[in-house]
Design a protein around this motif. Structure first.
Motif, short mmCIF file in Angstrom:
data_model
loop_
_atom_site.label_atom_id
_atom_site.label_comp_id
_atom_site.label_asym_id
_atom_site.label_seq_id
_atom_site.Cartn_x
_atom_site.Cartn_y
_atom_site.Cartn_z
N GLY A 8 0.81 -1.21 0.00
CA GLY A 8 0.00 0.00 0.00
C GLY A 8 0.84 1.26 0.00
O GLY A 8 0.57 2.21 -0.75
N ILE A 9 1.87 1.29 0.82
CA ILE A 9 2.75 2.46 0.88
C ILE A 9 3.50 2.64 -0.44
O ILE A 9 3.62 3.74 -0.96
CB ILE A 9 3.73 2.34 2.07
CG1 ILE A 9 2.96 2.47 3.38
CG2 ILE A 9 4.84 3.37 1.98
CD1 ILE A 9 3.78 2.16 4.61
N THR A 10 3.99 1.54 -1.00
CA THR A 10 4.71 1.59 -2.27
C THR A 10 3.80 2.10 -3.38
O THR A 10 4.19 2.95 -4.19
CB THR A 10 5.27 0.20 -2.64
OG1 THR A 10 6.10 -0.25 -1.57
CG2 THR A 10 6.06 0.25 -3.92
N THR A 11 2.58 1.62 -3.43
CA THR A 11 1.62 2.05 -4.45
C THR A 11 1.30 3.53 -4.30
O THR A 11 1.29 4.27 -5.29
CB THR A 11 0.33 1.20 -4.36
OG1 THR A 11 0.67 -0.18 -4.49
CG2 THR A 11 -0.65 1.59 -5.45
N ALA A 12 1.05 3.96 -3.08
CA ALA A 12 0.76 5.37 -2.83
C ALA A 12 1.94 6.25 -3.24
O ALA A 12 1.75 7.29 -3.87
CB ALA A 12 0.40 5.59 -1.36
N ALA A 13 3.16 5.83 -2.90
CA ALA A 13 4.35 6.60 -3.26
C ALA A 13 4.50 6.70 -4.77
O ALA A 13 4.83 7.76 -5.32
CB ALA A 13 5.60 5.97 -2.64
#
Length: 138
Positions: A8-13
């Motif tokens: 999720g964090i990677t996708t958001a970034a």
């Protein structure tokens, strides 16, 4: 749970970087360029260097060493060949850093590193450069 959070964090970034790059590219593409100025399309600079991409860094270094007037356009706009970096000069597009350097040498009549070498030394320099670029890339 940790894997889902990381994804999720990677996708958001990724989406944040994508949209910031897109907005910045729109703003840059509206600026006119002076005639005779090379427009260098490349990846965004990193905090530690001008570029994290060796071909982008090589092409920008050549432009600086040859004192060719240029303007950088950062983003993910790929050339027609699907490559970055690429240049625009007088409405002509050239992709691939080696082709760009060859074009710029002919167009601006500059030779930053081989004018003092003999033909044999130029051949040796070319083979060493090609070996280093192709075999020690990443």
């Amino acid at each position: 749970m940790k894997t889902e959070l990381l994804v999720g964090i990677t996708t958001a970034a990724f989406f944040i970087v994508y949209f910031l790059t897109r907005a910045r590219r729109r703003k840059q593409n509206k600026r006119p360029v002076k005639p005779g100025t090379v427009v260098l399309h490349q990846f965004l600079p990193s905090p530690l260097s001008l570029s994290g991409s060796p071909p982008c860094l090589k092409l920008e270094t050549f432009l600086r060493m040859a004192k060719i007037p240029y303007e950088s356009r950062y983003g993910l706009k790929f050339s027609k060949k699907g490559k970055i970096p690429w240049i625009e000069f007088n409405e002509e597009e050239i992709a691939d850093s080696n082709f760009c350097i060859r074009f710029l040498r002919n167009e601006f009549k500059v030779d930053v590193d081989c004018s003092h070498l003999s033909d044999a030394e130029k051949g040796l320099a070319h083979s060493i450069q090609t070996t280093l670029e192709e075999n020690t890339y990443w």
